[in-house]
Write a protein that holds these residues in place. Structure first.
Motif, PDB file in Angstrom:
ATOM      1  N   PRO A 265       0.828  -1.200   0.000  1.00  0.00           N
ATOM      2  CA  PRO A 265       0.000   0.000   0.000  1.00  0.00           C
ATOM      3  C   PRO A 265       0.865   1.253   0.000  1.00  0.00           C
ATOM      4  CG  PRO A 265       0.109  -0.892   2.198  1.00  0.00           C
ATOM      5  CD  PRO A 265       0.832  -1.872   1.313  1.00  0.00           C
ATOM      6  N   LYS A 266       0.327   2.333  -0.529  1.00  0.00           N
ATOM      7  CA  LYS A 266       1.055   3.604  -0.536  1.00  0.00           C
ATOM      8  C   LYS A 266       1.518   3.982   0.856  1.00  0.00           C
ATOM      9  CE  LYS A 266      -1.457   7.223  -1.385  1.00  0.00           C
ATOM     10  NZ  LYS A 266      -2.217   8.279  -2.098  1.00  0.00           N
ATOM     11  N   ALA A 267       0.708   3.691   1.853  1.00  0.00           N
ATOM     12  CA  ALA A 267       1.033   4.078   3.226  1.00  0.00           C
ATOM     13  C   ALA A 267       2.318   3.462   3.736  1.00  0.00           C
ATOM     14  CB  ALA A 267      -0.119   3.690   4.157  1.00  0.00           C
ATOM     15  N   LEU A 268       2.744   2.332   3.142  1.00  0.00           N
ATOM     16  CA  LEU A 268       3.953   1.662   3.614  1.00  0.00           C
ATOM     17  C   LEU A 268       5.146   1.881   2.698  1.00  0.00           C
ATOM     18  CD1 LEU A 268       2.559  -1.706   5.037  1.00  0.00           C
ATOM     19  CD2 LEU A 268       2.928   0.490   6.186  1.00  0.00           C
ATOM     20  N   VAL A 269       5.006   2.739   1.710  1.00  0.00           N
ATOM     21  CA  VAL A 269       6.158   3.096   0.864  1.00  0.00           C
ATOM     22  C   VAL A 269       7.191   3.806   1.743  1.00  0.00           C
ATOM     23  CG1 VAL A 269       6.935   4.575  -1.027  1.00  0.00           C
ATOM     24  CG2 VAL A 269       4.854   3.200  -1.279  1.00  0.00           C
TER      25      VAL A 269
ATOM     26  N   GLY B 151      13.184   7.523   3.640  1.00  0.00           N
ATOM     27  CA  GLY B 151      14.235   7.604   4.644  1.00  0.00           C
ATOM     28  C   GLY B 151      14.207   6.441   5.614  1.00  0.00           C
ATOM     29  N   GLY B 152      13.842   5.255   5.136  1.00  0.00           N
ATOM     30  CA  GLY B 152      13.844   4.073   5.975  1.00  0.00           C
ATOM     31  C   GLY B 152      12.580   3.868   6.798  1.00  0.00           C
ATOM     32  N   LYS B 153      11.622   4.777   6.694  1.00  0.00           N
ATOM     33  CA  LYS B 153      10.374   4.649   7.432  1.00  0.00           C
ATOM     34  C   LYS B 153       9.205   4.790   6.471  1.00  0.00           C
ATOM     35  CE  LYS B 153      12.196   6.803  11.648  1.00  0.00           C
ATOM     36  NZ  LYS B 153      12.007   7.919  12.622  1.00  0.00           N
ATOM     37  N   PRO B 154       8.142   4.017   6.675  1.00  0.00           N
ATOM     38  CA  PRO B 154       6.984   4.156   5.781  1.00  0.00           C
ATOM     39  C   PRO B 154       6.287   5.497   5.983  1.00  0.00           C
ATOM     40  CG  PRO B 154       6.498   2.614   7.546  1.00  0.00           C
ATOM     41  CD  PRO B 154       7.959   2.916   7.652  1.00  0.00           C
ATOM     42  N   LEU B 155       5.624   5.945   4.946  1.00  0.00           N
ATOM     43  CA  LEU B 155       4.873   7.202   5.027  1.00  0.00           C
ATOM     44  C   LEU B 155       3.948   7.216   6.234  1.00  0.00           C
ATOM     45  CD1 LEU B 155       3.955   7.738   1.266  1.00  0.00           C
ATOM     46  CD2 LEU B 155       5.143   9.407   2.706  1.00  0.00           C
ATOM     47  N   LEU B 156       3.286   6.099   6.487  1.00  0.00           N
ATOM     48  CA  LEU B 156       2.360   6.032   7.617  1.00  0.00           C
ATOM     49  C   LEU B 156       3.060   6.341   8.930  1.00  0.00           C
ATOM     50  CD1 LEU B 156      -0.434   5.374   8.741  1.00  0.00           C
ATOM     51  CD2 LEU B 156       0.213   2.956   8.771  1.00  0.00           C
ATOM     52  N   GLU B 157       4.259   5.841   9.103  1.00  0.00           N
ATOM     53  CA  GLU B 157       4.998   6.097  10.343  1.00  0.00           C
ATOM     54  C   GLU B 157       5.360   7.572  10.476  1.00  0.00           C
ATOM     55  OE1 GLU B 157       8.849   4.491  12.918  1.00  0.00           O
ATOM     56  OE2 GLU B 157       8.309   3.532  11.021  1.00  0.00           O
ATOM     57  N   HIS B 158       5.733   8.207   9.378  1.00  0.00           N
ATOM     58  CA  HIS B 158       6.048   9.637   9.423  1.00  0.00           C
ATOM     59  C   HIS B 158       4.834  10.437   9.906  1.00  0.00           C
ATOM     60  CE1 HIS B 158      10.072   9.725   7.659  1.00  0.00           C
ATOM     61  NE2 HIS B 158       9.677   8.821   6.768  1.00  0.00           N
ATOM     62  N   VAL B 159       3.664  10.123   9.354  1.00  0.00           N
ATOM     63  CA  VAL B 159       2.466  10.872   9.726  1.00  0.00           C
ATOM     64  C   VAL B 159       2.048  10.546  11.160  1.00  0.00           C
ATOM     65  CG1 VAL B 159       0.031  11.281   9.204  1.00  0.00           C
ATOM     66  CG2 VAL B 159       1.683  11.059   7.338  1.00  0.00           C
ATOM     67  N   LEU B 160       2.068   9.274  11.527  1.00  0.00           N
ATOM     68  CA  LEU B 160       1.710   8.895  12.887  1.00  0.00           C
ATOM     69  C   LEU B 160       2.628   9.557  13.919  1.00  0.00           C
ATOM     70  CD1 LEU B 160       0.874   5.077  12.651  1.00  0.00           C
ATOM     71  CD2 LEU B 160      -0.628   6.868  13.522  1.00  0.00           C
ATOM     72  N   THR B 161       3.921   9.546  13.644  1.00  0.00           N
ATOM     73  CA  THR B 161       4.878  10.152  14.578  1.00  0.00           C
ATOM     74  C   THR B 161       4.587  11.625  14.764  1.00  0.00           C
ATOM     75  OG1 THR B 161       6.582   8.540  13.982  1.00  0.00           O
ATOM     76  CG2 THR B 161       7.323  10.590  15.007  1.00  0.00           C
ATOM     77  N   LYS B 162       4.262  12.297  13.676  1.00  0.00           N
ATOM     78  CA  LYS B 162       3.939  13.721  13.758  1.00  0.00           C
ATOM     79  C   LYS B 162       2.686  13.947  14.602  1.00  0.00           C
ATOM     80  CE  LYS B 162       3.286  17.816  10.838  1.00  0.00           C
ATOM     81  NZ  LYS B 162       4.507  18.489  11.296  1.00  0.00           N
ATOM     82  N   LEU B 163       1.656  13.165  14.340  1.00  0.00           N
ATOM     83  CA  LEU B 163       0.408  13.322  15.077  1.00  0.00           C
ATOM     84  C   LEU B 163       0.609  13.062  16.568  1.00  0.00           C
ATOM     85  CD1 LEU B 163      -2.100  11.523  12.657  1.00  0.00           C
ATOM     86  CD2 LEU B 163      -1.952  13.977  13.093  1.00  0.00           C
ATOM     87  N   VAL B 164       1.287  11.980  16.890  1.00  0.00           N
ATOM     88  CA  VAL B 164       1.480  11.615  18.294  1.00  0.00           C
ATOM     89  C   VAL B 164       2.340  12.645  19.016  1.00  0.00           C
ATOM     90  CG1 VAL B 164       2.470   9.874  19.839  1.00  0.00           C
ATOM     91  CG2 VAL B 164       1.114   9.162  17.857  1.00  0.00           C
ATOM     92  N   SER B 165       3.364  13.162  18.323  1.00  0.00           N
ATOM     93  CA  SER B 165       4.235  14.160  18.947  1.00  0.00           C
ATOM     94  C   SER B 165       3.485  15.441  19.279  1.00  0.00           C
ATOM     95  CB  SER B 165       5.425  14.475  18.037  1.00  0.00           C
ATOM     96  OG  SER B 165       5.003  15.197  16.883  1.00  0.00           O
ATOM     97  N   GLU B 166       2.353  15.669  18.607  1.00  0.00           N
ATOM     98  CA  GLU B 166       1.573  16.873  18.864  1.00  0.00           C
ATOM     99  C   GLU B 166       0.302  16.586  19.666  1.00  0.00           C
ATOM    100  OE1 GLU B 166       1.584  20.168  16.609  1.00  0.00           O
ATOM    101  OE2 GLU B 166       3.071  19.557  15.122  1.00  0.00           O
ATOM    102  N   GLY B 167       0.296  15.425  20.316  1.00  0.00           N
ATOM    103  CA  GLY B 167      -0.743  15.160  21.293  1.00  0.00           C
ATOM    104  C   GLY B 167      -1.959  14.398  20.820  1.00  0.00           C
ATOM    105  N   TYR B 168      -1.976  13.958  19.574  1.00  0.00           N
ATOM    106  CA  TYR B 168      -3.122  13.175  19.101  1.00  0.00           C
ATOM    107  C   TYR B 168      -2.991  11.752  19.639  1.00  0.00           C
ATOM    108  CZ  TYR B 168      -4.349  17.063  16.142  1.00  0.00           C
ATOM    109  OH  TYR B 168      -4.723  18.314  15.704  1.00  0.00           O
TER     110      TYR B 168
END
Length: 269
Positions: free
Chosen positions: A23-27, A30-47
């Motif tokens: 899936p596109k989300a796991l492309v 920088g060694g991390k899937p797109l989904l992880e980049h977005v999740l990390t951002k959301l969690v770091s900002e309190g979601y």
């Protein structure tokens, strides 16, 4: 509780052949899937309550989420295996997960940005707020002098969609003049000024929606686009744009953008 939804159900056709097997989300970027980049951002900002819709290679996303738990964060999957529902239909399908909060964030999985989501949330107003930017494209949202959404236009074809007759008239008159039509496409000044009191800005793939809008989706068909929905209700239900001056944004939608995306991720930290 802060709620967000990640759009991760898309087919990722512009990323073929990678998306023939994942899936596109796991492309990876920088060694991390797109989904992880977005999740990390959301969690770091309190979601801490996040919904992810899935369709294309849904099993792979299910497995990845199970193998990457995030402490203190609830992640739920909105299953669209039976049929891709588009952006508006995807939100409606996920409504049982989203209706407990006053408003929630929606983030495309293929968007990378330096957006400070706390700042964006602080600018939430009306019943939805869209992150937008002044950048060249063919399709623009139209905003009035108060940054309220009043329409949409394709500057290449001259198509205008708006519930406001005065907006249609202003843009129809502009598109009859070839010089103005060209100026819309190439001039940042023209994009900002638009026609009369209106400005043209590009949607950035991140928005906030009040849960009060969810019942309005019930009369829509199973599949529909969220922008179609917003444009249909913007006269009666206030929807606004927010355009931070320092926004840096990248849409990771094509194979040729992957190397650029890795550099971009490193630059924005």
């Amino acid at each position: 509780m802060k709620q967000a939804m990640i759009f991760a159900a898309g087919l990722g056709t512009r990323l073929k052949p990678l998306t023939d097997t994942m899936p596109k989300a796991l492309v990876p970027i920088g060694g991390k899937p797109l989904l992880e980049h977005v999740l990390t951002k959301l969690v770091s900002e309190g979601y801490d309550d996040i919904v992810i819709n899935i369709h294309h290679f849904a099993d792979q996303i299910e497995q990845w989420v199970a193998q990457h738990p995030m402490h203190g964060v609830r992640i739920r999957l909105s299953d669209e295996r039976e049929g891709l529902l588009e952006t508006g239909g995807g939100i409606r399908h996920a409504a049982p997960f989203l209706q407990d909060s006053d408003h929630f964030l929606i983030h495309n999985v293929d968007i990378l940005s330096n957006t400070r989501l706390a700042d964006f949330e602080a600018h939430f107003k009306g019943e939805a707020t869209l992150l937008v930017s002044d950048r060249p494209t063919q399709r623009y949202l139209i905003f009035d002098e108060n940054m309220r959404l009043v329409g949409w236009t394709n500057v290449k074809t001259g198509e205008v969609r708006t519930p406001y007759p005065e907006v249609r008239e202003a843009f129809d008159e502009s598109y009859t003049a070839p010089v103005n039509a060209i100026a819309v496409q190439i001039s940042p000044f023209f994009r900002k000024q638009g026609c009369g009191p209106y400005s043209l800005l590009a949607f950035a793939g991140i928005h906030q929606m009040s849960s009060s809008l969810l019942p309005l989706m019930e009369r829509w068909p199973e599949r529909f686009g969220i922008m179609d929905f917003y444009l249909s209700i913007c006269r009666e239900h206030p929807i606004y744009g927010y355009a931070p001056d320092d926004l840096r944004l990248m849409d990771v939608g094509k194979l040729e953008t992957l190397d650029q995306a890795e550099l971009f991720v490193n630059e924005i930290g």
